[in-house]
Design a protein around this motif. Structure first.
Motif, PDB file in Angstrom:
ATOM      1  N   GLY A 179       0.792  -1.219   0.000  1.00 37.63           N
ATOM      2  CA  GLY A 179       0.000   0.000   0.000  1.00 37.63           C
ATOM      3  C   GLY A 179       0.824   1.269   0.000  1.00 37.63           C
ATOM      4  N   GLU A 180       2.152   1.166  -0.133  1.00 39.60           N
ATOM      5  CA  GLU A 180       2.997   2.345  -0.160  1.00 39.60           C
ATOM      6  C   GLU A 180       2.874   3.060  -1.508  1.00 39.60           C
ATOM      7  OE1 GLU A 180       6.934   1.116   0.712  1.00 39.60           O
ATOM      8  OE2 GLU A 180       6.493   0.577   2.804  1.00 39.60           O
ATOM      9  N   CYS A 181       2.931   4.389  -1.452  1.00 39.45           N
ATOM     10  CA  CYS A 181       2.784   5.219  -2.652  1.00 39.45           C
ATOM     11  C   CYS A 181       4.113   5.876  -2.991  1.00 39.45           C
ATOM     12  CB  CYS A 181       1.713   6.287  -2.433  1.00 39.45           C
ATOM     13  SG  CYS A 181       0.067   5.612  -2.072  1.00 39.45           S
ATOM     14  N   SER A 182       4.375   6.010  -4.266  1.00 37.92           N
ATOM     15  CA  SER A 182       5.609   6.618  -4.735  1.00 37.92           C
ATOM     16  C   SER A 182       5.501   8.135  -4.694  1.00 37.92           C
ATOM     17  CB  SER A 182       5.925   6.150  -6.149  1.00 37.92           C
ATOM     18  OG  SER A 182       4.922   6.603  -7.054  1.00 37.92           O
ATOM     19  N   VAL A 183       6.585   8.800  -5.103  1.00 39.71           N
ATOM     20  CA  VAL A 183       6.619  10.255  -5.139  1.00 39.71           C
ATOM     21  C   VAL A 183       5.788  10.756  -6.321  1.00 39.71           C
ATOM     22  CG1 VAL A 183       8.136  12.269  -5.290  1.00 39.71           C
ATOM     23  CG2 VAL A 183       8.910  10.212  -4.099  1.00 39.71           C
TER      24      VAL A 183
END
Length: 624
Positions: free
Chosen positions: A568-572
């Motif tokens: 569930g981590e989001c990139s820049v």
């Protein structure tokens, strides 16, 4: 005494000499400015006067002079004079730059460069040279000369800044000033039209044109540009809508297909779908021609056949699609479906609430009616039985919003109630999972406190935006193993204006421009976290998919980010290059679509004919 008198006389003479020089420079510049502004003066006269002028070149391109020679030439509308002044400015600033490098002094006064001279504003109204080109006439030939010069002799960004920078004292860029001028002229034509008032209104509507852009992978023919690049394509305009002067109002896309609606209520579709091959093209139904079918898949094709509507050609105002089906809403509130029908048109006489285990036991040798396909948009009437909660039938409702996942759909009626149908494997319909595994006909979702405004669905989760009794807005979530609607907590007091549900991460935008995200499947995570990456960029809308997200800024820029489906981590965030002045965006895991609005002059106006005739004469003179 004699010495003192001599010194006084020398000082007075020097002061008078300096004063005369300053006055002479001002007079010379003003006379030169009037020469450039005079319309009947030829280019040779302007050249001769500039070369014979006793004013130094510094006075020609001094930042304190307002208006400048370039401003005067652009107001006059002679592209040859504009080109000559630009060449002289190039020579002057090139020499000035070389002198500054030789001096190599850091404490010297900062001088203006060529790029700053092109966007220099006057002291009267804050207009730049491009403002004067577009407002006086408009002189499109001079504007083209400015853009060409900036592209060849300045940085690549300068040619764009000439249209979008600077802003005048009223806060308008050059292209915005042109739009306001055209709209004003159109409204005057409409008022003076008399019996032709309706024709003037239609002519004014044609001035506003929306361009559709697409980018990403074209492996499924979903870009609409004919490009099938599998590695991802840059942002390009879909020429079909521009060629046919179609004003697109909304977009929706999935991994395999794309849809667009126009202000006339027409629907266009393209991508890997058989629905397009059954649509009429040039008045004929093309079903077996493989070449036309491939063309219909790669480029937008209008959908003309509707089944069960109040009229043969309903006006569609909203469309939403998933990988399996699409929902369409017309201006009368009727709901249409095309693609996988989810068992809506089954001949079975059950109550619409079924259990998959019993259904499979009773229909072992029959094809599942939920996987039947509907090639044309067909209206959803529901069953004739009244809903036990609302005591009303679905066909009596006026639908205002709709959203669909891969196997279920949620719609909102005009009375603020939420209806759902389709697969209920994880409670995404808002019904108890063990008792109801599939809902064949739309039913009202119970347990939602407040007036429902809109809905957004992913494969296993549903979000509903509601307005509570205290006139505040909130988001409720159900699905992913829990059928009970639960509110998402948010620290912001600003109203929610946009939301989107993704398989892993969901997001919403508040009225103050803040962006919030939360996990879609974690039932214990009901707290939305504010995204602090862009504190100075206000957002207006957001869109989420399985593995990516997209947000639209208030200035029309678009930003993308990737989502890790496991963690569930989001990139820049990264800005999408080429997307400007966007008003709407729709994305899938493979590609994206956007709408950019702008105003163009009508070629039938008398002013436009004069401009074209003047440009033709200038080209003939240049050839001679």
């Amino acid at each position: 005494v004699v010495v003192v008198v001599v010194v006084v006389v020398v000082v007075v003479v020097v002061a008078m000499g300096e004063s005369n020089i300053i006055i002479t420079n001002d007079d010379e510049f003003q006379f030169l400015l009037n020469t450039v502004l005079r319309f009947g003066t030829s280019l040779e006269t302007v050249k001769a006067r500039m070369m014979q002028s006793r004013a130094p070149r510094e006075a020609w391109f001094d930042s304190s002079r307002s208006p400048s020679l370039l401003h005067a030439a652009c107001s006059r509308g002679d592209a040859r004079v504009v080109q000559f002044i630009l060449e002289e400015a190039k020579k002057y600033f090139s020499i000035t730059q070389q002198k500054n490098k030789k001096k190599n002094t850091t404490n010297s006064k900062k001088t203006m460069n060529l790029e700053e001279y092109l966007v220099q504003r006057d002291f009267e109204s804050g207009h730049s040279a491009m403002h004067r080109c577009l407002l006086h006439g408009p002189n499109l030939t001079c504007a083209r000369a400015l853009l060409k010069f900036a592209t060849e002799h300045c940085s690549k960004k300068s040619s764009v800044n000439l249209l979008h920078q600077p802003r005048c004292f009223r806060g308008h860029t050059p292209i915005e000033s042109l739009s306001i001028t055209i709209a004003t002229v159109a409204s005057k034509e409409e008022e003076e039209g008399g019996g032709e008032k309706e024709e003037g209104r239609k002519r004014h509507m044609r001035l506003r044109r929306s361009d559709v852009f697409s980018w990403g992978s074209g492996v499924n023919y979903t870009l609409g540009t004919g490009n099938t690049n599998t590695n991802g394509d840059r942002c390009k305009r879909i020429e079909y809508f521009a060629k046919h002067h179609l004003n697109v109002t909304s977009l929706s896309c999935s991994r395999f297909r794309s849809f667009a609606t126009t202000n006339d209520g027409e629907v266009y579709s393209w991508g890997l779908t058989d629905w397009n091959s059954y649509s009429k093209r040039n008045g004929e139904v093309q079903e077996n021609n493989a070449s036309l079918k491939r063309e219909a898949d790669m480029f937008p094709t209008r959908i003309e056949t509707f089944i069960g509507g109040a009229s043969s050609k309903p006006k569609i105002v909203k469309i939403t699609c998933s990988e399996n089906f699409a929902l369409l809403v017309d201006d009368s509130g009727s709901l249409f479906i095309m693609g996988k029908t989810l068992g809506l048109f089954s001949s079975s006489s059950d109550a619409g609430l079924t259990n998959d285990n019993n259904n499979n036991n009773n229909n072992n040798n029959k094809e599942d009616d939920s996987s039947s396909m509907q090639m044309f948009p067909r209206r959803i009437f529901g069953d004739d039985k009244r809903d036990p909660i609302s005591r009303e039938t679905f066909k009596e409702q006026r639908i205002v919003d709709a959203s669909c996942g891969n196997e279920h759909a949620v719609v909102i009626d005009s009375k603020g109630r939420c209806w759902s149908f389709g697969l209920n494997g994880t409670g995404q319909l808002g019904f108890q999972i063990d008792a109801i595994s599939r809902v064949k006909f739309p039913r009202v979702v119970v347990g939602i406190e407040g007036y429902c405004l809109s809905a957004s669905c992913s494969d296993e989760t549903t979000l509903v935006l509601v307005r509570k009794n205290n006139n505040t807005k909130a988001i409720v979530r159900f699905g992913s193993g829990d059928c009970k609607p639960k509110q998402i907590r948010c620290s912001s007091r600003s109203a929610i204006v946009s939301m989107s549900c993704g398989n892993t991460i969901s997001a919403f935008v508040c009225e103050n421009g803040d962006l919030y995200r939360f996990h879609s499947k974690k039932l214990d995570d009901c707290e939305a976290q504010r995204v602090d990456e862009f504190n100075s960029v206000p957002f207006v809308s957001c869109t989420m998919t399985n593995s990516r997200g997209c947000v639209l800024a208030r200035n029309g820029d678009c930003y993308e980010f990737e989502v890790n489906e496991r963690s569930g981590e989001c990139s820049v965030f990264s800005r999408v290059v080429g997307v400007k002045r966007a008003t709407s965006i729709s994305i899938s895991d493979k590609h994206a679509l956007s709408i950019s609005n702008w105003t163009e002059p009508n070629s039938n106006w008398p002013e436009s004919k004069i401009i074209r005739e003047k440009a033709r004469k200038e080209e003939e003179e240049e050839e001679e």
